[in-house]
Scaffold this motif. Structure first.
Motif, PDB file in Angstrom:
ATOM      1  N   LEU A  18     -41.086 -46.379  93.601  1.00  0.00           N
ATOM      2  CA  LEU A  18     -40.909 -44.888  93.428  1.00  0.00           C
ATOM      3  C   LEU A  18     -41.778 -43.943  94.016  1.00  0.00           C
ATOM      4  O   LEU A  18     -41.564 -42.770  94.071  1.00  0.00           O
ATOM      5  N   LEU A  19     -42.821 -44.540  93.747  1.00  0.00           N
ATOM      6  CA  LEU A  19     -44.136 -43.822  94.214  1.00  0.00           C
ATOM      7  C   LEU A  19     -45.084 -44.692  95.241  1.00  0.00           C
ATOM      8  O   LEU A  19     -45.270 -45.744  94.748  1.00  0.00           O
ATOM      9  N   ALA A  20     -45.325 -44.182  96.536  1.00  0.00           N
ATOM     10  CA  ALA A  20     -46.268 -45.087  97.139  1.00  0.00           C
ATOM     11  C   ALA A  20     -47.432 -44.059  97.885  1.00  0.00           C
ATOM     12  O   ALA A  20     -47.060 -42.713  98.102  1.00  0.00           O
ATOM     13  N   VAL A  21     -48.641 -44.539  97.930  1.00  0.00           N
ATOM     14  CA  VAL A  21     -49.823 -43.726  98.357  1.00  0.00           C
ATOM     15  C   VAL A  21     -50.399 -44.305  99.398  1.00  0.00           C
ATOM     16  O   VAL A  21     -50.791 -45.487  99.393  1.00  0.00           O
ATOM     17  N   GLN A  22     -50.923 -43.594 100.489  1.00  0.00           N
ATOM     18  CA  GLN A  22     -51.566 -44.161 101.658  1.00  0.00           C
ATOM     19  C   GLN A  22     -52.854 -43.277 101.975  1.00  0.00           C
ATOM     20  O   GLN A  22     -52.784 -42.259 102.145  1.00  0.00           O
ATOM     21  N   LEU A  23     -53.970 -44.041 101.870  1.00  0.00           N
ATOM     22  CA  LEU A  23     -55.322 -43.550 102.264  1.00  0.00           C
ATOM     23  C   LEU A  23     -55.671 -43.925 103.559  1.00  0.00           C
ATOM     24  O   LEU A  23     -55.711 -45.052 103.844  1.00  0.00           O
ATOM     25  N   THR A  24     -55.749 -43.008 104.660  1.00  0.00           N
ATOM     26  CA  THR A  24     -55.946 -43.231 106.000  1.00  0.00           C
ATOM     27  C   THR A  24     -57.227 -42.762 106.240  1.00  0.00           C
ATOM     28  O   THR A  24     -57.549 -41.628 106.282  1.00  0.00           O
ATOM     29  N   LYS A  25     -58.118 -43.447 106.856  1.00  0.00           N
ATOM     30  CA  LYS A  25     -59.505 -43.210 107.282  1.00  0.00           C
ATOM     31  C   LYS A  25     -59.668 -42.867 108.637  1.00  0.00           C
ATOM     32  O   LYS A  25     -58.846 -43.149 109.469  1.00  0.00           O
TER      33      LYS A  25
END
Length: 460
Positions: A158-165
Motif C-alpha cells: 500500500l506504500l512503496a518508496v523509490q530513492l533514485t540517485k
C-alpha cells in the motif's frame, strides 16, 4: 537534457516492515487491530491510481553518501509504519453471504512497505527541474508501481518508496494507495516520517502529531457492503491520450494581484487565492480548447471535509475525507464574463460545501455506491487537486529543503491540474498541468494567462 526512457535502473528492492514496539516519545501503540474498515470516501477511490508525489533533493557534494541515506530512510520508515500501521497491510475482499455484494477492508498484517534503490546515470537536478520545458518523460520512472490502481493493493504494498540517485542529488518518489488516505493524510505521513528521520542518528525520536486512525462512517456503522461481486463491475484501467505535462509557477505577488482583481470585479473580499487562480485556469484552458459557445464546461475542486463536518473531524484524521465539487457553465458564458464572475462562482460552490451538503452526498452514495472512473470525467472541463496548503517543502528528512516537487503519471487525463506550494513561499503557487499538445501550446500563448504566470518550471 536526458529524456529517453530507460534512463532509470533499479539496483535493489526490499520490504520494510514495522518495527514492533518502536517507542517514539512513548506514543507508539503496543498493538493494533488486525482489521481496518474503509469509509465511503475510501471505497470510492478503488479504481483510481496510487498517489504519486516526490521530492527532488540537491546534494552536489554527495554528502551524505547514499548508503547512509538508505539506512536512515529504512530505519525511520520502519518506525513510521508502526504508527501508521494500515500502510503496512494489504487490501482484502470478502463476498457477502448472499452472494450479491462484497466487503473491502485493510488487513493490517504488517506485511510491510516497498523500498527501491535506483540510479539515473547522467541525469542532474537541473535536468529534472527543466525550467521552461515540459516535465521530462523519465520522471515517471522515479516512482515505483507505476500504473497500479488502488484495488491492486490486494497483492501490492500500500506504500512503496523509490530513492533514485542522480549525478548531483537524488529523487525520493512515493506511491501511496489512495484507499488508505487522501492528500492531507499523505502529507501528514510524510512529515511524520521525516520528523522521525531527522530526530536522531538512529532514526528514533518524538512524533509530534500521531495519526487518528478511526474511520468516519456516515451512519455510524461499519463495514460498508459494496454492491459488486466482481472487479469488472467497478474497475477500469484507463489509458490517456497523448498529453503534455508542464509546471507553471505563479509568484506570491502575481497571485495577490490576481486575487485582488477577482474580488474587485466581483465586489467582494471573499474570493481566495486558489479560487482566483482556478478561475484563471478555467477561462484560459477553455479559450485554448476553442470550444463552441454552447459547450458545457466545468471547473472541479477537491474540497477537504474534515473541518466542514459538524462535529469536525480531527486534523490528524488518517483516511480519505474530501469531496469533488464543481461549477458548470457554457463556454460562451464563461468567456463573456470577467475573471471575477468565474471566481465568484467557484467561491459560491466552496461556501455551499457545508456539513449538510457533505452528509447529503454521503447519504446518496450509501443509497447507490459508485467509484470514480477517469473515463467518466468531462474532457471539456478541468479538475484541480492537491493543495498549496500541503506542507510539502516543510518535509525535512535531514537534508534541508527540497529543490522541487514532481508527480508521477498516476490518474493523468486531459484537464488535470495539481496545485503545490511554491518553493519560494510567500503565497506562491505551482501548477502541474496535463493538456493535449495543441491545447498546451495555445495556453502558453494565451494573453490573459501570460500576464499572470511567472515562469514555467520550478528551477532556481
Amino acid at each position: 537534457m536526458r529524456s529517453a526512457k530507460g534512463v532509470v535502473r533499479i539496483l535493489f528492492e526490499r520490504i520494510v516492515k514495522p518495527r514492533p514496539g518502536a517507542a517514539v516519545g512513548g506514543e507508539a501503540p503496543a498493538d493494533h487491530p488486525r482489521r481496518c474498515e474503509l469509509s465511503l470516501w475510501d471505497l470510492s477511490m478503488l479504481s483510481f491510481g496510487y498517489i504519486q508525489k516526490g521530492h527532488l533533493f540537491s546534494l552536489p557534494s554527495g554528502d551524505p553518501p547514499v548508503e547512509v541515506i538508505v539506512e536512515r530512510l529504512n530505519s525511520s520508515l520502519s518506525i513510521a509504519l508502526w504508527h501508521f500501521y494500515p500502510l503496512a497491510g494489504r487490501l482484502a475482499t470478502e463476498i457477502d453471504a448472499d452472494g450479491r455484494g462484497m466487503f473491502v477492508h485493510i488487513d493490517c498484517d504488517d506485511q510491510g512497505a516497498g523500498f527501491l534503490l535506483a540510479t539515473a546515470d547522467g541525469v542532474t537536478v537541473a535536468d529534472v527541474l527543466a525550467p521552461s520545458e515540459d516535465v521530462p518523460s523519465f520522471v515517471s520512472d522515479f516512482f515505483p508501481m507505476d500504473g497500479a490502481i488502488n484495488y491492486d493493493g490486494r497483492s501490492l504494498p500500500l506504500l512503496a518508496v523509490q530513492l533514485t540517485k542522480l549525478e548531483d542529488g537524488f529523487f525520493l518518489g512515493y506511491s501511496f494507495n489512495h484507499l488508505v488516505g487522501d492528500g492531507t493524510s499523505f502529507c501528514h505521513f510524510l512529515n511524520a516520517w521525516a520528523e522521525i528521520s531527522r530526530s536522531k542518528a538512529d532514526g528514533s525520536g518524538h512524533l509530534s502529531k500521531p495519526p487518528v486512525l478511526e474511520r468516519w462512517f456516515a451512519d455510524g456503522r461499519s463495514p460498508i457492503r459494496f454492491p459488486f461481486t466482481h472487479e469488472d463491475q467497478f474497475i477500469e484501467r484507463f489509458s490517456p491520450p497523448p498529453l503534455r505535462k508542464k509546471i507553471f509557477q505563479f509568484t506570491g505577488a502575481s497571485i495577490g494581484q490576481l486575487k485582488a482583481r477577482a474580488n474587485e470585479e466581483r465586489g467582494t473580499v471573499k474570493i481566495s487565492s486558489l479560487q482566483a487562480l482556478g478561475a484563471l485556469m478555467w477561462r484560459c484552458t477553455t479559450r485554448s480548447r476553442r470550444l463552441p459557445d454552447d459547450q458545457k464546461v466545468g471547473c472541479s475542486l477537491a474540497a477537504e471535509n474534515r473541518r466542514r463536518l459538524r462535529p469536525q473531524l480531527p486534523p490528524a484524521y488518517f483516511g480519505n475525507s474530501f469531496s469533488v465539487i464543481a461549477f458548470t457553465a457554457t463556454a460562451g458564458e464563461l468567456l463573456a464574463n470577467d475573471l471575477g464572475w468565474a471566481a465568484g462562482m467557484l467561491n459560491h460552490v466552496v461556501a455551499s460545501h457545508t456539513d449538510t451538503a457533505i452528509r447529503g452526498m454521503a447519504e446518496g452514495w450509501m443509497a447507490s455506491p459508485w467509484v470514480y472512473r477517469i473515463s467518466g470525467l468531462d474532457r471539456h472541463s478541468i479538475i484541480i487537486g492537491n493543495s498549496p496548503q500541503f506542507d510539502m517543502y516543510g518535509c525535512d528528512f535531514g537534508w534541508g529543503k527540497a529543490a522541487g516537487l514532481r508527480s508521477g503519471s498516476e490518474n493523468q487525463f486531459d484537464g488535470l491540474i495539481w496545485s503545490y506550494p511554491g518553493r519560494e513561499g510567500s503565497g506562491s503557487i505551482d501548477l502541474e498541468v496535463w493538456l493535449p499538445p495543441e491545447v498546451m501550446s495555445s495556453l502558453e500563448s494565451d494573453v490573459e494567462f501570460a500576464q499572470v504566470v511567472s515562469t514555467a518550471g520550478n528551477g532556481e
